[in-house]
Design an enzyme around this catalytic site. Structure first.
Site, mmCIF file in Angstrom:
data_model
loop_
_atom_site.group_PDB
_atom_site.id
_atom_site.type_symbol
_atom_site.label_atom_id
_atom_site.label_comp_id
_atom_site.label_asym_id
_atom_site.label_seq_id
_atom_site.Cartn_x
_atom_site.Cartn_y
_atom_site.Cartn_z
ATOM 1 N N LYS A 116 0.809 -1.215 0.000
ATOM 2 C CA LYS A 116 0.000 0.000 0.000
ATOM 3 C C LYS A 116 0.843 1.266 0.000
ATOM 4 O O LYS A 116 0.449 2.277 -0.581
ATOM 5 C CB LYS A 116 -0.936 0.023 1.211
ATOM 6 C CG LYS A 116 -2.172 -0.826 1.040
ATOM 7 C CD LYS A 116 -3.272 -0.291 1.939
ATOM 8 C CE LYS A 116 -4.591 -0.968 1.674
ATOM 9 N NZ LYS A 116 -5.650 -0.469 2.555
ATOM 10 N N LYS A 199 -5.355 -10.955 -6.455
ATOM 11 C CA LYS A 199 -6.513 -11.019 -5.575
ATOM 12 C C LYS A 199 -7.655 -10.159 -6.114
ATOM 13 O O LYS A 199 -7.406 -9.075 -6.650
ATOM 14 C CB LYS A 199 -6.081 -10.495 -4.195
ATOM 15 C CG LYS A 199 -7.066 -10.717 -3.088
ATOM 16 C CD LYS A 199 -6.566 -10.133 -1.776
ATOM 17 C CE LYS A 199 -6.623 -8.624 -1.771
ATOM 18 N NZ LYS A 199 -6.457 -8.007 -0.445
ATOM 19 N N LYS A 202 -11.403 -4.347 -4.482
ATOM 20 C CA LYS A 202 -12.189 -3.176 -4.872
ATOM 21 C C LYS A 202 -11.310 -2.095 -5.478
ATOM 22 O O LYS A 202 -11.798 -1.181 -6.131
ATOM 23 C CB LYS A 202 -12.982 -2.639 -3.684
ATOM 24 C CG LYS A 202 -12.204 -2.375 -2.416
ATOM 25 C CD LYS A 202 -13.163 -2.204 -1.218
ATOM 26 C CE LYS A 202 -12.462 -2.613 0.075
ATOM 27 N NZ LYS A 202 -13.342 -2.888 1.176
HETATM 28 P P1 TYM Z 1 -10.590 -5.661 4.206
HETATM 29 O O1 TYM Z 1 -11.540 -4.551 4.505
HETATM 30 O O2 TYM Z 1 -9.570 -5.450 3.141
HETATM 31 O O3 TYM Z 1 -11.378 -6.978 3.862
HETATM 32 C C1 TYM Z 1 -12.416 -7.460 4.695
HETATM 33 C C2 TYM Z 1 -12.417 -8.978 4.738
HETATM 34 O O4 TYM Z 1 -12.583 -9.505 3.427
HETATM 35 C C3 TYM Z 1 -11.544 -10.441 3.134
HETATM 36 N N1 TYM Z 1 -11.208 -10.366 1.701
HETATM 37 C C4 TYM Z 1 -11.121 -11.430 0.910
HETATM 38 N N2 TYM Z 1 -11.317 -12.740 1.144
HETATM 39 C C5 TYM Z 1 -11.167 -13.594 0.100
HETATM 40 N N3 TYM Z 1 -10.824 -13.185 -1.147
HETATM 41 C C6 TYM Z 1 -10.617 -11.878 -1.427
HETATM 42 N N4 TYM Z 1 -10.303 -11.492 -2.670
HETATM 43 C C7 TYM Z 1 -10.768 -10.932 -0.368
HETATM 44 N N5 TYM Z 1 -10.658 -9.578 -0.291
HETATM 45 C C8 TYM Z 1 -10.922 -9.253 0.988
HETATM 46 C C9 TYM Z 1 -10.379 -9.989 4.005
HETATM 47 O O5 TYM Z 1 -9.458 -11.037 4.233
HETATM 48 C C10 TYM Z 1 -11.099 -9.556 5.280
HETATM 49 O O6 TYM Z 1 -11.380 -10.685 6.098
HETATM 50 N N6 TYM Z 1 -7.310 -5.218 7.989
HETATM 51 C C11 TYM Z 1 -8.629 -5.712 7.610
HETATM 52 C C12 TYM Z 1 -9.765 -5.112 8.410
HETATM 53 C C13 TYM Z 1 -9.617 -5.234 9.893
HETATM 54 C C14 TYM Z 1 -9.791 -6.423 10.650
HETATM 55 C C15 TYM Z 1 -9.593 -6.018 12.005
HETATM 56 C C16 TYM Z 1 -10.106 -7.748 10.323
HETATM 57 C C17 TYM Z 1 -9.319 -4.233 10.754
HETATM 58 N N7 TYM Z 1 -9.316 -4.685 12.031
HETATM 59 C C18 TYM Z 1 -9.684 -6.949 13.029
HETATM 60 C C19 TYM Z 1 -10.181 -8.676 11.362
HETATM 61 C C20 TYM Z 1 -9.974 -8.273 12.709
HETATM 62 C C21 TYM Z 1 -8.860 -5.381 6.141
HETATM 63 O O7 TYM Z 1 -8.279 -4.470 5.614
HETATM 64 O O8 TYM Z 1 -9.855 -6.112 5.560
#
Ligand code: TYM
Length: 337
Positions: A116, A199, A202
């Site tokens: 990022k 991957k 969005k």
């Molecule tokens: P984020 O917002 O990028 O994504 C949210 C969740 O969706 C899953 N995900 C995917 N799973 C499978 N295939 C994909 N292509 C895909 N894209 C996204 C992510 O693995 C995630 O589970 N850092 C985290 C948010 C966060 C968080 C937390 C998660 C902040 N605090 C505490 C768990 C516990 C994030 O950026 O997810």
């Protein structure tokens, strides 16, 4: 080791648009664990979203839309605690303590930081660098024991354990649990429809690379029809998917949507050409995703209802988080805690 009551926590960033990856890797699985008899806490992590620039009006909308996405995916705000992070101050407060526990070197190793921040790390926000400490705080401020996520979050969850262990060691306590990541099922890494080695995200410039939870039936079908594939028919077993990332991705998506294993999908569809498999996948995707998109649009007409759900969720979350933060302050030696 102290015994911790099983408790599930997970979060999603309201940074604009939910994809099929978010649904299969996170939302659908959140809904599945909700009925397993443990407390479930799900968070719209708005403080994480602003580690990169967010237009304020768009952030407000994205937070409400994400809440609508949670509910439309089957998360019941009575059964689960559903709230946005900024409304429970203990997240940011515990994150500060963790900023002082975590080491710079740990953060520098995070692949998401490297991806990022890009080449110009000097211009990235300090928040983006500290992001994993806030994530650890999100989880540990509830003493959560299990965190369902997609595969891309694995490294952050390992860091969460490192922070818990170091805090416990530094202060000679057994206070924070060593949280377990839960990365299960066929679709914990949904890939781009245009490139099976990337991957689904969005932030991909091509909208054809992803299915959005707000896409209508025709758009979903068209994106699957145009998904990149190879010329071979589907194999009969998983070994036959090695070195065929696009084929594997479509099989995993089918499996995730149908609650099957990838092998079960191959048992049913092995030998088929994509000209036959893609329409079957498109029908399945439309069948599962259309009701979600319809419910999201309906809920988006009721922002006051959404805001009330989030406010109530924040109150409930705060009841759990505040005493854990207070105890943390006591352990650290803060007067008045
Ligand atoms: P984020 O917002 O990028 O994504 C949210 C969740 O969706 C899953 N995900 C995917 N799973 C499978 N295939 C994909 N292509 C895909 N894209 C996204 C992510 O693995 C995630 O589970 N850092 C985290 C948010 C966060 C968080 C937390 C998660 C902040 N605090 C505490 C768990 C516990 C994030 O950026 O997810």
């Amino acid at each position: 080791m102290a015994e911790f009551t099983p408790r599930v926590f997970s979060g999603i960033q309201p940074s604009g648009g939910l994809t099929l990856g978010n649904y299969l890797g996170a939302l659908k699985r959140f809904a599945d664990v909700q009925d397993a008899g443990v407390e479930t806490i799900y968070c719209m992590v708005d403080l994480h979203a602003i580690t990169v620039w967010q237009d304020p009006t768009a952030l407000t909308r994205a937070t409400r839309e994400l809440c609508a996405g949670f509910i439309a995916s089957g998360i019941d705000p009575e059964k689960s605690i559903l709230f946005n992070q900024s409304q429970v101050p203990a997240h940011a407060q515990l994150a500060w303590i963790f900023n002082c526990v975590a080491r710079m070197g740990w953060m520098q190793r995070m692949t998401q930081w490297k991806d990022k921040a890009g080449k110009n790390t000097q211009n990235a926000s300090l928040g983006l660098f500290a992001y994993p400490a806030l994530m650890a705080a999100d989880i540990l401020v509830y003493h959560a024991t299990h965190v369902p996520v997609g595969e891309d979050q694995k490294q952050h969850l390992e860091l969460t354990r490192d922070i818990a262990i170091k805090f416990n060691n530094d202060f000679g306590v057994d206070f924070f649990p060593e949280t377990e990541p839960v990365i299960e099922g066929a679709a914990t890494r949904v890939m781009s429809l245009r490139d099976g080695t990337k991957k689904m995200s969005k932030s991909d410039p091509s909208d054809m690379s992803r299915i959005n939870l707000t896409d209508d039936a025709d758009t979903i079908a068209q994106k699957i029809r145009k998904a990149r594939t190879d010329a071979e028919p589907l194999p009969g077993d998983l070994d036959g998917l090695t070195a065929r990332p696009e084929a594997r991705n479509l099989v995993n998506i089918y499996a995730g949507l149908a609650d099957m294993s990838a092998q079960q999908v191959l048992n049913a569809h092995g030998g088929q050409q994509f000209s036959a498999f893609k329409p079957a996948l498109a029908d399945l995707a439309v069948d599962r995703l259309s009701p979600i998109s319809a419910e999201m649009s309906r809920l988006m007409q009721e922002p006051a209802e959404i805001d009330a759900i989030l406010a109530r969720g924040a109150e409930r979350a705060n009841t759990i988080a505040a005493p854990i933060l207070k105890r943390t302050y006591e352990i650290v030696g803060m007067v008045g805690a």
